[in-house]
Design a protein around this motif. Structure first.
Motif, mmCIF file in Angstrom:
data_model
loop_
_atom_site.group_PDB
_atom_site.id
_atom_site.type_symbol
_atom_site.label_atom_id
_atom_site.label_comp_id
_atom_site.label_asym_id
_atom_site.label_seq_id
_atom_site.Cartn_x
_atom_site.Cartn_y
_atom_site.Cartn_z
ATOM 1 N N ALA A 112 0.636 -1.288 0.021
ATOM 2 C CA ALA A 112 -0.116 -0.062 0.153
ATOM 3 C C ALA A 112 0.977 1.145 0.063
ATOM 4 O O ALA A 112 2.014 1.249 0.598
ATOM 5 C CB ALA A 112 -0.806 0.174 1.181
ATOM 6 N N THR A 113 0.495 2.265 -0.559
ATOM 7 C CA THR A 113 0.961 3.738 -0.271
ATOM 8 C C THR A 113 0.851 4.076 1.067
ATOM 9 O O THR A 113 -0.152 3.674 1.622
ATOM 10 C CB THR A 113 0.486 4.760 -1.392
ATOM 11 N N LEU A 114 1.575 4.980 1.378
ATOM 12 C CA LEU A 114 1.123 5.927 2.590
ATOM 13 C C LEU A 114 -0.044 6.810 2.202
ATOM 14 O O LEU A 114 -0.171 6.942 1.238
ATOM 15 C CB LEU A 114 2.408 6.738 3.043
ATOM 16 N N TRP A 115 -0.523 7.273 3.377
ATOM 17 C CA TRP A 115 -1.672 8.306 3.121
ATOM 18 C C TRP A 115 -0.901 9.500 2.593
ATOM 19 O O TRP A 115 0.113 9.905 3.134
ATOM 20 C CB TRP A 115 -2.291 8.711 4.443
ATOM 21 N N HIS A 116 -1.346 10.008 1.560
ATOM 22 C CA HIS A 116 -0.710 11.177 0.685
ATOM 23 C C HIS A 116 -1.878 12.097 0.355
ATOM 24 O O HIS A 116 -2.910 11.797 0.007
ATOM 25 C CB HIS A 116 0.337 10.775 -0.082
ATOM 26 N N VAL A 117 -1.164 13.219 0.162
ATOM 27 C CA VAL A 117 -2.395 14.577 -0.320
ATOM 28 C C VAL A 117 -1.811 14.723 -1.875
ATOM 29 O O VAL A 117 -0.794 14.964 -2.113
ATOM 30 C CB VAL A 117 -1.972 15.673 0.402
ATOM 31 N N HIS A 118 -2.722 14.857 -2.698
ATOM 32 C CA HIS A 118 -2.894 15.576 -3.834
ATOM 33 C C HIS A 118 -3.334 16.806 -4.065
ATOM 34 O O HIS A 118 -4.507 17.250 -3.801
ATOM 35 C CB HIS A 118 -3.772 14.655 -5.036
ATOM 36 N N ARG A 119 -2.391 17.496 -4.208
ATOM 37 C CA ARG A 119 -2.600 19.212 -4.292
ATOM 38 C C ARG A 119 -3.052 19.616 -5.636
ATOM 39 O O ARG A 119 -3.330 20.916 -5.876
ATOM 40 C CB ARG A 119 -1.478 19.962 -3.637
ATOM 41 N N TYR A 120 -2.968 18.873 -6.556
ATOM 42 C CA TYR A 120 -3.211 19.370 -8.056
ATOM 43 C C TYR A 120 -4.051 18.390 -8.671
ATOM 44 O O TYR A 120 -3.805 17.059 -8.422
ATOM 45 C CB TYR A 120 -1.895 19.451 -8.673
ATOM 46 N N ASP A 121 -5.055 18.825 -9.389
ATOM 47 C CA ASP A 121 -5.550 17.938 -10.269
ATOM 48 C C ASP A 121 -4.665 17.016 -11.099
ATOM 49 O O ASP A 121 -3.583 17.547 -11.524
ATOM 50 C CB ASP A 121 -6.504 18.799 -11.598
ATOM 51 N N ILE B 289 -9.264 1.760 -2.598
ATOM 52 C CA ILE B 289 -8.929 3.067 -2.530
ATOM 53 C C ILE B 289 -9.576 3.649 -1.525
ATOM 54 O O ILE B 289 -10.497 3.622 -1.180
ATOM 55 C CB ILE B 289 -9.193 4.016 -3.659
ATOM 56 N N GLU B 290 -8.677 4.277 -0.189
ATOM 57 C CA GLU B 290 -9.337 4.748 0.847
ATOM 58 C C GLU B 290 -9.140 6.342 0.977
ATOM 59 O O GLU B 290 -7.781 6.734 0.720
ATOM 60 C CB GLU B 290 -8.690 4.139 2.155
ATOM 61 N N GLY C 159 -12.763 11.347 4.036
ATOM 62 C CA GLY C 159 -13.986 12.031 3.831
ATOM 63 C C GLY C 159 -14.970 11.045 2.925
ATOM 64 O O GLY C 159 -16.219 11.351 2.811
ATOM 65 N N SER C 160 -14.728 9.844 2.233
ATOM 66 C CA SER C 160 -15.505 9.114 1.451
ATOM 67 C C SER C 160 -15.291 7.623 2.045
ATOM 68 O O SER C 160 -14.123 7.169 2.470
ATOM 69 C CB SER C 160 -14.704 9.069 0.002
ATOM 70 N N ALA C 161 -16.184 6.880 1.476
ATOM 71 C CA ALA C 161 -15.971 5.339 1.836
ATOM 72 C C ALA C 161 -15.098 4.844 1.079
ATOM 73 O O ALA C 161 -14.774 5.248 -0.250
ATOM 74 C CB ALA C 161 -17.612 4.896 1.621
ATOM 75 N N PRO C 162 -14.422 3.637 1.633
ATOM 76 C CA PRO C 162 -13.468 2.795 0.835
ATOM 77 C C PRO C 162 -14.138 2.194 -0.318
ATOM 78 O O PRO C 162 -15.275 1.876 -0.259
ATOM 79 C CB PRO C 162 -12.890 2.035 1.810
ATOM 80 N N VAL D 199 -6.911 13.493 -0.038
ATOM 81 C CA VAL D 199 -5.854 12.761 0.792
ATOM 82 C C VAL D 199 -6.440 11.181 0.677
ATOM 83 O O VAL D 199 -7.531 11.221 0.977
ATOM 84 C CB VAL D 199 -5.936 13.216 2.183
ATOM 85 N N HIS D 200 -5.557 10.220 0.171
ATOM 86 C CA HIS D 200 -5.876 8.960 0.137
ATOM 87 C C HIS D 200 -4.747 8.174 0.220
ATOM 88 O O HIS D 200 -3.496 8.335 0.334
ATOM 89 C CB HIS D 200 -6.717 8.751 -1.242
ATOM 90 N N ARG D 201 -4.975 6.903 0.228
ATOM 91 C CA ARG D 201 -4.019 5.854 0.022
ATOM 92 C C ARG D 201 -4.638 4.749 -0.859
ATOM 93 O O ARG D 201 -5.700 4.374 -0.903
ATOM 94 C CB ARG D 201 -3.481 5.279 1.259
ATOM 95 N N ALA D 202 -3.588 3.892 -1.705
ATOM 96 C CA ALA D 202 -3.931 2.959 -2.303
ATOM 97 C C ALA D 202 -3.401 1.752 -1.974
ATOM 98 O O ALA D 202 -2.115 1.644 -1.819
ATOM 99 C CB ALA D 202 -3.429 3.053 -4.154
ATOM 100 N N ILE D 203 -4.282 0.620 -1.783
ATOM 101 C CA ILE D 203 -4.096 -0.761 -1.194
ATOM 102 C C ILE D 203 -4.229 -1.649 -2.495
ATOM 103 O O ILE D 203 -5.047 -1.855 -3.061
ATOM 104 C CB ILE D 203 -4.751 -0.991 -0.229
ATOM 105 N N ASN D 204 -2.815 -2.390 -2.799
ATOM 106 C CA ASN D 204 -3.007 -3.206 -3.959
ATOM 107 C C ASN D 204 -3.437 -4.504 -3.304
ATOM 108 O O ASN D 204 -2.814 -5.348 -2.678
ATOM 109 C CB ASN D 204 -1.614 -3.578 -4.783
ATOM 110 N N ILE D 205 -4.808 -5.139 -3.646
ATOM 111 C CA ILE D 205 -5.333 -6.216 -3.264
ATOM 112 C C ILE D 205 -5.315 -7.310 -4.109
ATOM 113 O O ILE D 205 -5.807 -8.490 -3.857
ATOM 114 C CB ILE D 205 -6.552 -6.097 -2.761
#
Length: 234
Positions: free
Chosen positions: A62-71, A84-85, A88-91, A109-115
């Protein structure tokens, strides 16, 4: 004896790798890292308009929780099953397909988990600022003979797929852009106004910046199918 144990525990704590602390407690939706501090995101290319990250998340990782500040535009270079978590949204669990294109609207802000069972490889293109190349976008010429696979107020995206020996029709890109190679290949680019064609050997995940409008055609002169994604920047 108690003082000795306390010192021993403190010393052991200090030996814990920083990355372990980030993943086990310090890193959280409320305390995300910047993309530049996320270890699976590797810088690929940057100018004043775009920043490109080459991202690989191994199976089960999984990635760390990280912030996307740009489109941003994401181009998967492999199929993957992800969870994808997002703060503010449901996984959400979904299948990501090779060569598809997804658009992310900042800020989030999110993180991606490779399942899944295979690595997830993608190119993430941050859109740092509009190019302003075509001031009145309402007058932007429509593409002729080609349909974008994604279009919004920031980008217009096309998918290119050529069999060996096949060529596109001559066509115009009225905007600057970024080409992302999603397969390796050998191509020939004939550009209006140039006496000779450019012959290129490209690798998967190569990117090529186009600084201005261009009229050209592309031919696959290799022995296997060539595929790419072209992102026009508004």
């Amino acid at each position: 004896m108690k003082a000795y144990l306390s010192l021993s525990l403190l010393f052991a704590f200090l030996l814990i790798p920083i990355g372990t602390l980030s993943q086990s407690g310090v890193n959280s939706p409320q305390s995300p890292v910047e993309i530049s501090g996320e270890p699976r995101h590797h810088p690929k290319f940057e100018n004043e308009f775009v920043r490109v990250w080459d991202v690989t998340v191994p199976a089960g990782d999984a990635t760390l929780w990280h912030v996307h500040r740009y489109d941003n535009v994401v181009v998967p270079l492999s199929d993957a099953s992800l969870r994808i978590e997002t703060l503010g949204s449901a996984p959400a669990e979904s299948q990501w397909k090779f060569g598809e294109v997804r658009f992310g609207k900042a800020t989030y802000v999110h993180r991606a988990i490779n399942i899944g069972t295979t690595p997830f490889h993608n190119m993430t293109i941050e859109l740092l600022k509009p190019t302003g190349f075509f001031p009145d976008l309402s007058k932007l010429p429509k593409s002729t003979g080609r349909e974008p696979i994604l279009e919004n107020d920031r980008v217009r995206v096309f998918r290119l797929s050529l069999a060996p020996g096949e060529a596109t029709a001559i066509h115009n890109h009225p905007l600057p852009g970024l080409a992302v190679m999603i397969t390796p290949g050998e191509i020939e680019i004939s550009t209006e106004g140039k006496a000779t064609a450019d012959r290129l050997n490209v690798a998967m995940a190569d990117v090529r910046w186009r600084a201005s409008a261009v009229t050209h055609l592309i031919k696959n002169v290799g022995t296997r199918r060539f595929e790419a994604v072209d992102i026009e920047l508004k």
